[in-house]
Structure formats: C-alpha cells, structure tokens
Design a protein around this motif. Structure first.
Motif, PDB file in Angstrom:
ATOM      1  N   THR A  20       0.811  -1.218   0.000  1.00 41.79           N
ATOM      2  CA  THR A  20       0.000   0.000   0.000  1.00 41.79           C
ATOM      3  C   THR A  20       0.845   1.268   0.000  1.00 41.79           C
ATOM      4  O   THR A  20       0.304   2.362   0.053  1.00 41.79           O
ATOM      5  N   SER A  21       2.154   1.107  -0.085  1.00 38.00           N
ATOM      6  CA  SER A  21       3.022   2.285  -0.026  1.00 38.00           C
ATOM      7  C   SER A  21       2.857   3.154  -1.269  1.00 38.00           C
ATOM      8  O   SER A  21       2.486   2.675  -2.350  1.00 38.00           O
ATOM      9  N   ALA A  27       5.157   3.225  -8.759  1.00 44.00           N
ATOM     10  CA  ALA A  27       5.853   2.293  -9.657  1.00 44.00           C
ATOM     11  C   ALA A  27       4.863   1.574 -10.573  1.00 44.00           C
ATOM     12  O   ALA A  27       5.125   1.408 -11.767  1.00 44.00           O
ATOM     13  N   VAL A  28       3.728   1.155 -10.022  1.00 45.06           N
ATOM     14  CA  VAL A  28       2.708   0.486 -10.835  1.00 45.06           C
ATOM     15  C   VAL A  28       2.171   1.430 -11.905  1.00 45.06           C
ATOM     16  O   VAL A  28       2.036   1.046 -13.079  1.00 45.06           O
ATOM     17  N   LYS A  29       1.899   2.665 -11.533  1.00 50.27           N
ATOM     18  CA  LYS A  29       1.409   3.643 -12.517  1.00 50.27           C
ATOM     19  C   LYS A  29       2.450   3.918 -13.588  1.00 50.27           C
ATOM     20  O   LYS A  29       2.126   4.032 -14.776  1.00 50.27           O
ATOM     21  N   ALA A  30       3.718   4.015 -13.180  1.00 51.10           N
ATOM     22  CA  ALA A  30       4.795   4.250 -14.148  1.00 51.10           C
ATOM     23  C   ALA A  30       4.897   3.079 -15.119  1.00 51.10           C
ATOM     24  O   ALA A  30       5.080   3.288 -16.332  1.00 51.10           O
ATOM     25  N   CYS A  31       4.771   1.865 -14.616  1.00 45.76           N
ATOM     26  CA  CYS A  31       4.806   0.677 -15.487  1.00 45.76           C
ATOM     27  C   CYS A  31       3.659   0.700 -16.483  1.00 45.76           C
ATOM     28  O   CYS A  31       3.843   0.382 -17.671  1.00 45.76           O
ATOM     29  N   GLU A  32       2.488   1.074 -16.018  1.00 46.09           N
ATOM     30  CA  GLU A  32       1.327   1.150 -16.915  1.00 46.09           C
ATOM     31  C   GLU A  32       1.566   2.166 -18.031  1.00 46.09           C
ATOM     32  O   GLU A  32       1.277   1.894 -19.205  1.00 46.09           O
ATOM     33  N   LYS A  33       2.101   3.327 -17.667  1.00 43.86           N
ATOM     34  CA  LYS A  33       2.371   4.364 -18.675  1.00 43.86           C
ATOM     35  C   LYS A  33       3.436   3.898 -19.668  1.00 43.86           C
ATOM     36  O   LYS A  33       3.300   4.115 -20.874  1.00 43.86           O
TER      37      LYS A  33
END
Length: 91
Positions: A20-21, A27-33
């Motif tokens: 939940t950090s 990091a997850v959002k950056a990977c998606e982008k």
C-alpha cells in the motif's frame, strides 16, 4: 483468527496482500504508462515480446517472494523456539 482462516481454506497471503506504499503505487502507474508508450511505438510482434518478458519476470518475482516468505517464516519460528528455550532454561 488466522488459525480459523487457515483451517477453513481462506488464507491466501500471496493473493490478498498488496503493498500500500506510495512508492509501490507510483511504480505500478509508471509501469502502466511505459507499457502504453511501448504499445504505441513497437510493432505488434515486439510488443508481444515485451508482454512475455513481463509475464516471465512476474513468475520469477513470485518465486523469489515465496522463497523470502519461507525463509522469513522459518527464521521467525527458530527465534521463537530459541526464546522459549531461554525462558525455560532448556538447551
């Protein structure tokens, strides 16, 4: 209680525990982008390779996480056992 959840077959930490950090979320959002950018820039075949790379990396990371979990859990039990021995004067 965890014992009841384990007994009932409802204890799945690998499926229910999600970080939940803020670092994780970013990091997850950056990977998606990045994946979106790659999907637009690469050929379909190359993008499929990237998707397969991600899938294989995820498998490797899950295996690594499982090893860390087992090691940490075992170490915790050893510490508990040693503490019990010290309190009870056993060797």
């Amino acid at each position: 209680m965890i014992l009841k959840e384990m007994y009932s077959g409802r204890f799945y930490p690998c499926e229910t525990v999600v970080p939940t950090s803020e670092v994780y979320r970013k990091a997850v959002k950056a990977c998606e982008k990045l994946m979106e950018q790659l999907s637009q820039r690469l050929s379909k075949e190359d993008y499929e390779l990237v998707k397969e790379l991600r899938a294989q990396t995820a498998i490797a990371q899950c295996e690594e996480s499982e090893s860390h979990f087992k090691y940490g859990f075992s170490a915790g039990l050893i510490v508990q056992h040693e503490a019990y021995e010290q309190v009870n004067g056993e060797k």
